[in-house]
Enzyme design. Structure first.
Site, PDB file in Angstrom:
ATOM      1  N   HIS A   1      48.432  30.340  35.688  1.00 55.11           N
ATOM      2  CA  HIS A   1      47.710  29.225  36.309  1.00 55.11           C
ATOM      3  C   HIS A   1      46.230  29.380  36.027  1.00 55.11           C
ATOM      4  O   HIS A   1      45.726  30.503  35.990  1.00 55.11           O
ATOM      5  CB  HIS A   1      47.951  29.221  37.830  1.00 55.11           C
TER       6      HIS A   1
ATOM      7  N   ASP B   1      55.688  25.394  39.661  1.00 55.56           N
ATOM      8  CA  ASP B   1      56.736  24.737  38.879  1.00 55.56           C
ATOM      9  C   ASP B   1      57.921  25.631  38.548  1.00 55.56           C
ATOM     10  O   ASP B   1      58.922  25.156  38.016  1.00 55.56           O
ATOM     11  CB  ASP B   1      56.137  24.210  37.566  1.00 55.56           C
TER      12      ASP B   1
ATOM     13  N   HIS C   1      50.531  18.815  33.069  1.00 54.61           N
ATOM     14  CA  HIS C   1      50.216  18.671  34.494  1.00 54.61           C
ATOM     15  C   HIS C   1      51.509  18.456  35.285  1.00 54.61           C
ATOM     16  O   HIS C   1      52.025  19.378  35.890  1.00 54.61           O
ATOM     17  CB  HIS C   1      49.220  17.522  34.643  1.00 54.61           C
TER      18      HIS C   1
HETATM   19  N1  CMC Z   1      53.436  32.744  29.119  1.00 51.31           N
HETATM   20  C1  CMC Z   1      52.959  33.681  28.261  1.00 51.31           C
HETATM   21  N2  CMC Z   1      51.651  33.922  28.082  1.00 51.31           N
HETATM   22  C2  CMC Z   1      50.785  33.206  28.805  1.00 51.31           C
HETATM   23  C3  CMC Z   1      51.213  32.225  29.717  1.00 51.31           C
HETATM   24  C4  CMC Z   1      52.596  32.022  29.878  1.00 51.31           C
HETATM   25  N3  CMC Z   1      53.059  31.095  30.733  1.00 51.31           N
HETATM   26  N4  CMC Z   1      50.132  31.638  30.314  1.00 51.31           N
HETATM   27  C5  CMC Z   1      49.066  32.250  29.787  1.00 51.31           C
HETATM   28  N5  CMC Z   1      49.465  33.193  28.869  1.00 51.31           N
HETATM   29  C6  CMC Z   1      48.607  34.122  28.129  1.00 51.31           C
HETATM   30  C7  CMC Z   1      47.908  33.415  26.980  1.00 51.31           C
HETATM   31  O1  CMC Z   1      48.657  33.492  25.797  1.00 51.31           O
HETATM   32  C8  CMC Z   1      46.622  34.180  26.918  1.00 51.31           C
HETATM   33  O2  CMC Z   1      46.897  35.418  26.302  1.00 51.31           O
HETATM   34  P1  CMC Z   1      45.825  36.064  25.270  1.00 51.31           P
HETATM   35  O3  CMC Z   1      44.641  36.403  26.140  1.00 51.31           O
HETATM   36  O4  CMC Z   1      46.522  37.251  24.689  1.00 51.31           O
HETATM   37  O5  CMC Z   1      45.507  34.997  24.272  1.00 51.31           O
HETATM   38  C9  CMC Z   1      46.301  34.492  28.370  1.00 51.31           C
HETATM   39  O6  CMC Z   1      47.571  34.526  29.022  1.00 51.31           O
HETATM   40  C10 CMC Z   1      45.403  33.451  29.042  1.00 51.31           C
HETATM   41  O7  CMC Z   1      45.969  32.162  28.841  1.00 51.31           O
HETATM   42  P2  CMC Z   1      45.148  30.809  28.849  1.00 51.31           P
HETATM   43  O8  CMC Z   1      45.924  29.771  28.107  1.00 51.31           O
HETATM   44  O9  CMC Z   1      43.737  31.057  28.423  1.00 51.31           O
HETATM   45  O10 CMC Z   1      45.126  30.481  30.396  1.00 51.31           O
HETATM   46  P3  CMC Z   1      44.770  29.075  31.050  1.00 51.31           P
HETATM   47  O11 CMC Z   1      44.194  29.356  32.376  1.00 51.31           O
HETATM   48  O12 CMC Z   1      43.980  28.216  30.127  1.00 51.31           O
HETATM   49  O13 CMC Z   1      46.225  28.400  31.172  1.00 51.31           O
HETATM   50  C11 CMC Z   1      48.217  27.510  32.024  1.00 51.31           C
HETATM   51  C12 CMC Z   1      46.854  28.138  32.362  1.00 51.31           C
HETATM   52  C13 CMC Z   1      48.905  27.050  33.309  1.00 51.31           C
HETATM   53  C14 CMC Z   1      48.001  26.267  31.133  1.00 51.31           C
HETATM   54  C15 CMC Z   1      49.075  28.560  31.279  1.00 51.31           C
HETATM   55  O14 CMC Z   1      49.246  29.704  32.089  1.00 51.31           O
HETATM   56  C16 CMC Z   1      50.415  28.006  30.826  1.00 51.31           C
HETATM   57  O15 CMC Z   1      50.497  27.391  29.757  1.00 51.31           O
HETATM   58  N6  CMC Z   1      51.508  28.212  31.648  1.00 51.31           N
HETATM   59  C17 CMC Z   1      52.798  27.688  31.308  1.00 51.31           C
HETATM   60  C18 CMC Z   1      52.866  26.209  31.687  1.00 51.31           C
HETATM   61  C19 CMC Z   1      52.948  25.995  33.180  1.00 51.31           C
HETATM   62  O16 CMC Z   1      53.709  26.635  33.887  1.00 51.31           O
HETATM   63  N7  CMC Z   1      52.143  25.026  33.683  1.00 51.31           N
HETATM   64  C20 CMC Z   1      52.126  24.673  35.086  1.00 51.31           C
HETATM   65  C21 CMC Z   1      50.849  25.104  35.743  1.00 51.31           C
HETATM   66  S1  CMC Z   1      50.842  24.844  37.517  1.00 51.31           S
HETATM   67  C22 CMC Z   1      50.603  23.138  37.695  1.00 51.31           C
HETATM   68  C23 CMC Z   1      49.732  22.758  38.869  1.00 51.31           C
HETATM   69  O17 CMC Z   1      49.247  23.580  39.642  1.00 51.31           O
HETATM   70  O18 CMC Z   1      49.505  21.542  39.021  1.00 51.31           O
END
Ligand code: CMC
Length: 447
Positions: A311, A367, A272
């Site tokens: 995101h 971020d 987060h």
């Molecule tokens: N780099 C590479 N691949 C990614 C990334 C990334 N940053 N984010 C998602 N993916 C891929 C993931 O591997 C999956 O691929 P596949 O369908 O082939 O398995 C697909 O995209 C969907 O990912 P998910 O994990 O199901 O998506 P989510 O909505 O659960 O995750 C997230 C959202 C923010 C946790 C994720 O995008 C992530 O880990 N990002 C990097 C960390 C980050 O920057 N976090 C800050 C978020 S903004 C904070 C706020 O608004 O407060």
């Protein structure tokens, strides 16, 4: 069968029993409690919704923040984030979030006065702060000291009293920057700096952070404004993890200091409030622009994530990231360009053209550039989540206030799906067989 407006309802057939039910739909949602009537037999508890992480469950109705993740839209009380970032100040935005409307000049002056006159902390808090180890993480200090504020203001328990709520809100917005700066100065071994109420909200925070021997601290106006805008961009984001924590803890009827301490605790987590630090670490690990293609390949091969990308809600460019990118260039004009910026720009350029990221709708989030700005301003990485917390305070408090006034709300208490043992009889210690499952678990732990 529940009578419902058939034009605005679901007709649900339970294939286990063949029975049909009508469930009302309001505001694009149904009440999961309406599914409780759906039972296989009379002694069945009724159908539950299963939604870990609340991916598709609304926990409240809210008038505060609107997000359209597909179109990259963020609005506070209807005002687009771009307009607020361009024209507003953090304190004015805090007023908007909490009260629902932008203030006129007189109200804004009064509000600013009210917040400024709550920037000092009780001197006993200094002793509290001094009790932390010299290398304590400032976010851990913030969680502890915000929680401790509830012991200084026992009147805050009166959450049903609007005047008390108003007072605690002013105190919290006023005091959080002071606690945040104290936590940093403690970790550096620097003496604490008292608030300077002639400075702006952001200017005073910079003074409490960085003033050394000078009699008065004069903030750099570009950095002061940049920080104020960063606070605006973080001020609310509807039902995110920490806001949900504030609402859930607040639903027990506890005072707002304790509820906000829970929000700080949630924000402490790397998923987060810690992602911008992870971005800086990633950029440092990549090291130079020519290593970017190799790094992108490794992400695509599954060896890690491109931090600051993707995101849960935004499936388009995060509108905050666009504004932050512009601010980064303004800040670097003042501070000198960070070599990490060039790596970030190259990462973004390649990722936005790459089918892996395009097909998964992965765009820069808030971020991606914010850590670079904080670093250029002189904040250590440990302070990044603390800065997030300062910005998020009005959001937490407006959401808490809305929750307290919402007659639909009850104490947050989710259901579970129990998959454990059925009833079994207690066995004397000498007669207990060695549990094979436990043995296996121990073996796994030893590996
Ligand atoms: N780099 C590479 N691949 C990614 C990334 C990334 N940053 N984010 C998602 N993916 C891929 C993931 O591997 C999956 O691929 P596949 O369908 O082939 O398995 C697909 O995209 C969907 O990912 P998910 O994990 O199901 O998506 P989510 O909505 O659960 O995750 C997230 C959202 C923010 C946790 C994720 O995008 C992530 O880990 N990002 C990097 C960390 C980050 O920057 N976090 C800050 C978020 S903004 C904070 C706020 O608004 O407060």
């Amino acid at each position: 069968m529940t009578p419902a407006n058939s034009g605005n309802s679901l007709t649900v057939t339970d294939n286990r029993t063949g029975k049909t039910y009508e469930v009302p739909v309001e505001n694009g949602a149904f009440k999961t409690m309406d599914f409780r009537q759906i039972k296989e037999s009379d002694d069945d508890f009724g159908l539950l919704g299963y939604d870990p992480g609340f991916l598709n469950t609304a926990s409240c109705k809210s008038n505060i923040t609107f997000i359209d993740g597909d179109r990259g839209i963020l609005r506070y009380r209807g005002y687009p984030i771009e307009q607020l970032a361009e024209h507003s100040t953090f304190l004015e935005t805090a007023y908007l979030l909490i009260k629902g409307e932008l203030p006129d000049q007189e109200r804004l002056s009064q509000w600013t006065f009210n917040i400024r006159h709550h920037t000092m902390t009780h001197s006993n808090l200094v002793k509290f702060m001094d009790g932390f180890r010299y290398d304590a993480h400032p976010m851990g200090i913030l969680v502890g000291t915000v929680g401790a504020l509830s012991t200084f203001y026992p009147d805050a328990k009166d959450i049903g009293n609007i005047d008390s709520r108003k007072l605690q809100i002013r105190r919290l917005i006023g005091k959080i920057p002071t606690l945040a700066a104290m936590s940093f100065r403690h970790s550096m071994g620097f003496p604490y700096v008292q608030p300077d109420n002639d400075l702006s909200f952001a200017g005073n925070f910079l003074s409490m952070m960085f003033r050394m021997t000078e009699l008065r601290y004069t903030p750099n106006p570009v950095l002061e404004r940049a920080l104020d805008v960063l606070f605006i961009l973080h001020a609310d984001h509807e039902q995110n993890c920490s806001t949900n924590a504030v609402r859930a803890v607040g639903s027990s009827g506890v005072d707002p200091y304790t509820a906000v301490a829970a929000g700080c605790a949630a924000l402490y987590g790397p998923k987060h409030g810690g992602a911008n630090e992870a971005v800086i670490r990633m950029l440092m690990e990549i090291g130079s622009v020519d290593k970017v293609p190799e790094f992108i390949q490794s992400v695509k091969a599954g060896s890690g994530r491109l931090m600051g990308f993707g995101h849960r809600v935004y499936k388009n460019y995060d509108p905050r990231a666009k504004i932050i990118k512009k601010i980064a260039f303004e800040v670097f004009e003042e501070t000198g360009r960070s070599p990490l910026l060039d790596i970030a720009l190259e990462l973004e350029r390649i990722a936005l053209e790459d089918d892996y990221f395009i097909s998964r709708k992965l765009y820069p989030n808030v971020d991606f550039y914010s850590g670079l700005i904080y670093q250029a301003m002189g904040f250590p990485m440990d302070m990044f989540p603390v800065l997030f917390a300062i910005g998020r305070i009005p959001g937490w408090l407006s959401q808490w206030s809305e929750h307290v006034k919402d007659g639909d709300q009850k104490i947050a208490r989710p259901r579970q799906i129990y998959l454990g043992e059925a009833e079994r009889d207690w066995v004397a210690v000498d007669s207990r067989p060695r549990n094979r499952v436990e043995e296996q678990l121990h073996d796994t732990c030893r590996l």
